[in-house]
Design a protein around this motif. Structure first.
Motif, mmCIF file in Angstrom:
data_model
loop_
_atom_site.group_PDB
_atom_site.id
_atom_site.type_symbol
_atom_site.label_atom_id
_atom_site.label_comp_id
_atom_site.label_asym_id
_atom_site.label_seq_id
_atom_site.Cartn_x
_atom_site.Cartn_y
_atom_site.Cartn_z
ATOM 1 N N ARG A 155 0.820 -1.220 0.000
ATOM 2 C CA ARG A 155 0.000 0.000 0.000
ATOM 3 C C ARG A 155 0.850 1.265 0.000
ATOM 4 N NH1 ARG A 155 -3.581 -1.434 5.164
ATOM 5 N NH2 ARG A 155 -1.501 -2.158 5.799
ATOM 6 N N LEU A 156 2.173 1.133 0.045
ATOM 7 C CA LEU A 156 3.089 2.266 -0.063
ATOM 8 C C LEU A 156 3.616 2.343 -1.490
ATOM 9 C CD1 LEU A 156 5.319 2.094 3.152
ATOM 10 C CD2 LEU A 156 3.959 4.066 2.430
ATOM 11 N N VAL A 157 3.561 3.530 -2.088
ATOM 12 C CA VAL A 157 3.993 3.695 -3.481
ATOM 13 C C VAL A 157 4.996 4.849 -3.555
ATOM 14 C CG1 VAL A 157 3.250 3.985 -5.857
ATOM 15 C CG2 VAL A 157 1.694 2.959 -4.203
ATOM 16 N N ARG A 158 6.177 4.585 -4.098
ATOM 17 C CA ARG A 158 7.177 5.633 -4.308
ATOM 18 C C ARG A 158 7.232 5.971 -5.794
ATOM 19 N NH1 ARG A 158 10.063 2.886 -8.199
ATOM 20 N NH2 ARG A 158 10.987 0.959 -7.428
ATOM 21 N N PRO A 159 7.869 7.084 -6.175
ATOM 22 C CA PRO A 159 7.897 7.455 -7.590
ATOM 23 C C PRO A 159 8.393 6.327 -8.486
ATOM 24 C CG PRO A 159 8.618 9.308 -6.289
ATOM 25 C CD PRO A 159 8.466 8.151 -5.334
ATOM 26 N N GLY A 160 7.624 6.050 -9.530
ATOM 27 C CA GLY A 160 7.913 4.925 -10.406
ATOM 28 C C GLY A 160 9.003 5.196 -11.418
ATOM 29 N N ASN A 161 9.549 6.419 -11.444
ATOM 30 C CA ASN A 161 10.650 6.695 -12.363
ATOM 31 C C ASN A 161 11.999 6.753 -11.666
ATOM 32 O OD1 ASN A 161 9.420 9.077 -11.295
ATOM 33 N ND2 ASN A 161 10.389 10.350 -12.852
ATOM 34 N N TYR A 162 12.084 6.188 -10.444
ATOM 35 C CA TYR A 162 13.399 5.893 -9.879
ATOM 36 C C TYR A 162 14.049 4.814 -10.750
ATOM 37 C CZ TYR A 162 13.131 8.470 -5.440
ATOM 38 O OH TYR A 162 13.076 9.458 -4.492
ATOM 39 N N PRO A 163 15.382 4.726 -10.728
ATOM 40 C CA PRO A 163 16.056 3.727 -11.570
ATOM 41 C C PRO A 163 15.632 2.303 -11.235
ATOM 42 C CG PRO A 163 17.632 5.348 -10.748
ATOM 43 C CD PRO A 163 16.342 5.593 -10.015
ATOM 44 N N ALA A 164 15.786 1.414 -12.218
ATOM 45 C CA ALA A 164 15.494 -0.008 -12.012
ATOM 46 C C ALA A 164 16.307 -0.527 -10.832
ATOM 47 C CB ALA A 164 15.825 -0.793 -13.272
ATOM 48 N N GLY A 165 15.692 -1.341 -10.012
ATOM 49 C CA GLY A 165 16.360 -1.910 -8.846
ATOM 50 C C GLY A 165 16.120 -1.149 -7.561
ATOM 51 N N THR A 166 15.482 0.040 -7.639
ATOM 52 C CA THR A 166 15.151 0.790 -6.435
ATOM 53 C C THR A 166 14.092 0.018 -5.641
ATOM 54 O OG1 THR A 166 15.585 2.880 -7.568
ATOM 55 C CG2 THR A 166 14.283 2.988 -5.553
ATOM 56 N N PRO A 167 14.226 -0.056 -4.305
ATOM 57 C CA PRO A 167 13.208 -0.766 -3.522
ATOM 58 C C PRO A 167 11.816 -0.194 -3.735
ATOM 59 C CG PRO A 167 15.133 -0.283 -2.180
ATOM 60 C CD PRO A 167 15.330 0.452 -3.471
ATOM 61 N N GLY A 168 10.826 -1.040 -3.526
ATOM 62 C CA GLY A 168 9.449 -0.604 -3.598
ATOM 63 C C GLY A 168 8.868 -0.670 -4.988
#
Length: 272
Positions: free
Chosen positions: A84-97
């Motif tokens: 249910r926690l969402v972080r920005p989806g345009n962080y680089p590949a491999g970023t947690p979450g």
């Protein structure tokens, strides 16, 4: 379907305002799905697992983040465990979450929540327009989900508007966060997507975007490092918006501002 979106929770006074107000809003507005931006909830910088849990206990169905996603280091591991926690989806590949999630709403319906971050005057992340295309490549309304909400965490109004138009007709709501000031431009775009360039913050507006005004003024006037930025702790205003969608299309049929308490003018989130 009725969607409730609440802008950036800033510090202790913002958390207390949410705790006092959200249960009552859920009774009066009866949203089917509630989203809270929590990236400033822990002392103005990031969020903790405990605070996120408190927001869910209050009735938030999803918590979005932003450029302060990792200020509390515990989130690097916890975010993988909490869908249910969402972080920005345009962080680089491999970023947690995750940059998007699909969650259950009232009446057995499904809501997709996407979080993306702008690049103008922000950290140089991947292209949010391309990231949105990637996240939406295999999902559409109403075939796969009943609503799609995009929290676009960005500084520049121009980028937010361009992004809203880019997703017009593909999302139920595109709402800006990050600048902490509620804008008066809430409307439904040409192809049915509800839009507001910034939902505003839930925090003390007798401040400089939620931080103690004395510290901010010192930095502007003296151009010297000063005390660490800390949240202002006067009475908070809760800011957000309410969006009603058409169950047949997932697109918006109404958008209304929400402002409760504090020093700003009141907006009830209901039809006048």
């Amino acid at each position: 379907m009725r969607l409730l979106f609440i802008g950036d929770i800033v510090g202790r006074t913002g958390r207390e305002m949410l705790a006092d107000t959200l249960p009552r809003l859920r009774q009066s507005l009866r949203p089917d799905f509630t989203i809270v931006n929590g990236e400033n909830a822990a002392g103005g910088f990031g969020i903790t697992a405990k605070i996120a849990g408190e927001f869910f206990d209050l009735g938030a169905d999803c918590v979005t983040l932003g450029n302060h996603s990792w200020d509390q280091r515990e989130m690097l591991s916890h975010i993988d465990e909490e869908t249910r926690l969402v972080r920005p989806g345009n962080y680089p590949a491999g970023t947690p979450g995750r940059g998007a999630t699909v969650l259950s709403a009232g009446g057995g319906r499904q809501v997709m929540v996407i979080n993306l971050m702008g690049r103008l005057f922000m950290d140089a992340l991947d292209d949010p327009f391309a990231a949105a295309d990637r996240l939406l490549a295999d999902i559409a309304m109403p075939r796969d989900v009943d609503a799609i909400v995009v929290d676009f965490h960005a500084e520049a109004t121009s980028e937010k508007y361009a992004f809203g138009h880019y997703l017009d007709g593909r999302a139920s709501l595109v709402v800006g966060t990050h600048t902490h000031v509620p804008t008066a431009d809430h409307h439904i775009m040409e192809h049915g997507t509800a839009f507001q360039s910034d939902a505003g913050m839930t925090g003390d507006y007798d401040s400089v975007i939620g931080m103690r005004k004395e510290i901010s003024i010192h930095r502007f006037v003296r151009k010297l490092p000063g005390d660490r930025m800390t949240p202002s702790e006067g009475p908070a205003t809760l800011c957000g918006l309410v969006v009603d969608t058409d169950d047949k299309t997932g697109l918006a049929v109404a958008i209304r501002p929400l402002r409760v308490g504090g020093v700003l003018s009141t907006a009830s989130g209901t039809a006048e």
